[in-house]
Structure formats: C-alpha cells, structure tokens
Motif scaffolding. Structure first.
Motif, PDB file in Angstrom:
ATOM      1  N   GLN A  15       0.818  -1.291   0.012  1.00  0.00           N
ATOM      2  CA  GLN A  15      -0.019   0.057  -0.012  1.00  0.00           C
ATOM      3  C   GLN A  15       0.937   1.347   0.170  1.00  0.00           C
ATOM      4  N   ASP A  16       0.426   2.277  -0.711  1.00  0.00           N
ATOM      5  CA  ASP A  16       1.054   3.519  -0.744  1.00  0.00           C
ATOM      6  C   ASP A  16       0.394   4.620   0.184  1.00  0.00           C
ATOM      7  N   ALA A  55       0.198   8.286   1.754  1.00  0.00           N
ATOM      8  CA  ALA A  55       0.384   9.571   1.630  1.00  0.00           C
ATOM      9  C   ALA A  55      -0.300  10.360   2.685  1.00  0.00           C
ATOM     10  N   SER A  66       3.720  13.984   1.828  1.00  0.00           N
ATOM     11  CA  SER A  66       4.480  12.921   1.263  1.00  0.00           C
ATOM     12  C   SER A  66       5.089  12.981  -0.255  1.00  0.00           C
ATOM     13  N   ARG A  98       6.709   9.539   7.915  1.00  0.00           N
ATOM     14  CA  ARG A  98       6.365   8.154   8.092  1.00  0.00           C
ATOM     15  C   ARG A  98       6.176   7.834   9.312  1.00  0.00           C
ATOM     16  N   THR A 124      -4.598   6.187   1.317  1.00  0.00           N
ATOM     17  CA  THR A 124      -3.965   4.980   1.234  1.00  0.00           C
ATOM     18  C   THR A 124      -4.484   4.287  -0.142  1.00  0.00           C
ATOM     19  N   VAL A 148      -1.021  -0.695  -4.180  1.00  0.00           N
ATOM     20  CA  VAL A 148       0.067  -0.862  -5.075  1.00  0.00           C
ATOM     21  C   VAL A 148      -0.371  -1.960  -6.170  1.00  0.00           C
TER      22      VAL A 148
END
Length: 284
Positions: free
Chosen positions: A142-143, A145, A168, A190, A247, A250
């Motif tokens: 998961q990305d 930000a 981010s 983060r 979120t 990916v």
C-alpha cells in the motif's frame, strides 16, 4: 786377547771370557718379528680410544614413577561420572529445543508453526519474546500519503482554508534523484504517522497516555512544513490544521492474476487547534 775376552778383573755377574755381550737396549730378532697379541672381548673398556661424539646410554625411565592425578569429571567415581554425563545431555537437549522454538517463532509461517503454534508461543512468550524476523518482511503493498490543510488568519482578519497539501509527495520529490537523501525526508513523516496510528483507535481517539503526544508531534510537523513550503500561508497565521492519510493499493505485476482496488481510502482526523508558539513560528 781381544776386546771380548774375559777380564779377570771384571766384576761378578758379567759374562766371562769367550761369551759375547749383547747390549740390553737393542731388541733381539725374535722380539722384533713377534706380532702384538690381539685384544679379546673382555678387554677393559677404558683402553678404547676417546670419541667425543659418543654419549653414554640413558637409562630407561623407572616404571615405579607415580601417574599424574586426575582432574575434572575423570576424578569422579564411576557413579558420579554417569550422573554428570546425564546432566550434560539434559542441558544439551534443552538448549537445542530452546533454539528450535526461537527459530520457529521468528521464521515465516510453515507447516510446523501451523500445527504447533500454540506450544511455540507458550514456550517463547513472554520471557523470550523476539522483536525481529528471520527474513525480510513482506514488501509494502500500500502507498500511504500524508496530507494536511490549514485554517489561516490573514492580515485583513479573514479566515481562509487552504487545500490539501501532500507532504509525502514533496518528500518523494526531494528524495528522487538524490545521491544523499535526507534522513528526515525519508523517515520523519512516515514514523510520525505510524506512531499516531499505533496510539489511536479506529474512531481516531487517542488510546493511552502516548496518544496526545503523538497528536502533538504530527501537528507540529504539519505546521512547520506549511510555513516552510507554502508561500500563501506565510502571509497569515495558522489557526488550526487537519491531517488525513490517503491509502492506495500498489498495483500487482502484469503476470499476476490478483485483482485489487485502485480507489484511494482516506482516514481523516479532526481539526487540531494550533498553540500560540506553533502559530508564531516557534517550531523549528
């Protein structure tokens, strides 16, 4: 009368007339031709010629010398030797079992851990708990930000609400292509968000004493970044901020049949009032 004739005046014991006299210092023919007698085996060893390289024979060590005393387990009686051997075997078995349990507790899921997971947990936890893994963790799927917006009091007294600033994304732009990226850019935001999520429930309320501290930490980072990176906010004073996470899954590789959603999921926190020192750019 010649020189060898006896003399009537000669002393007693000397040869008389008509008998030749032989000098005593000259050996006779028999003495010259006679060989020297050979040496026998019983000859005295002191008559042998001297040899400096020859050494006398070393006498053999005496068999009556006492043996060195025994030490360690060998000094024990047979009964105690058996007991010591059993004790060492027991310790070795326990050590092997412990190492195996710890290995299985940090290893990825496998058949043994699935069948005996409860026994492994009872052995390891809580005294031998491990906070590391044998292999690298699974890659991020998961990305996440972190975005922030603010309410700003302008110089004319009005209140303006800014749009969402993707902090981010700005960190990513500063890291990409940099040979020596900043540790702050890589980890500060983060880790701050991970700290906040770990100390807040699903309703975004703090859990425990560290919840309020995590909120203060994230709020100060947001205010500091906005004053430094947003030129519009520099014309006013920040009154409150709101933070949210975006979120996104990916996407899987092209060869995978896995299907995931590409829609972002947001977690939005309530508005936080900025303190006087934070509003006055007192945070560095």
């Amino acid at each position: 009368m010649n020189a060898y004739d006896g003399d009537s005046n000669a002393p007693n014991g000397q040869a008389g007339s008509g008998e030749a006299r032989r000098p005593e210092s000259v050996p006779g023919p028999a003495e010259v031709s006679a060989p020297a007698p050979a040496r026998t085996a019983q000859q005295d060893p002191t008559d042998a010629p001297y040899n400096p390289s020859a050494t006398p024979d070393t006498p053999p060590p005496s068999s009556d010398r006492p043996a060195p005393p025994r030490t360690g387990v060998a000094a024990l009686s047979p009964r105690y030797q058996v007991g010591a051997a059993l004790a060492l075997a027991f310790v070795a078995v326990v050590a092997c079992v412990h190492l195996g349990m710890v290995f299985l507790s940090v290893a990825p899921a496998n058949t043994v851990t699935k069948q005996h997971g409860k026994a492994i947990e009872e052995w390891v936890y809580p005294e031998f708990e491990q906070n590391w893994r044998l292999f690298a963790p699974n890659p991020l799927q998961q990305d996440i930000a972190i975005q922030v917006r603010a309410e700003v009091r302008m110089k004319d007294g009005g209140i303006e609400t800014t749009g969402w600033n993707d902090l981010s994304a700005r960190d990513g732009e500063a890291i990409d292509g940099s040979l020596l990226p900043s540790h702050t850019r890589q980890n500060e935001l983060r880790r701050a968000w991970e700290f906040l999520v770990a100390t807040h429930g699903a309703d975004n309320r703090p859990v425990g004493l560290r919840g309020a501290l995590s909120e203060q930490y994230v709020r100060r980072i947001a205010v500091m970044r906005l004053y430094r990176e947003d030129p519009t906010i520099r014309e006013g004073t920040i009154q409150s901020v709101q933070v949210r996470s975006e979120t996104t899954n990916v996407p899987p590789p092209t060869w995978s049949d896995e299907q995931v959603s590409d829609k972002p999921v947001y977690r939005q926190l309530p508005w936080w009032t900025v303190t006087e020192d934070e509003a006055a750019r007192g945070v560095r």
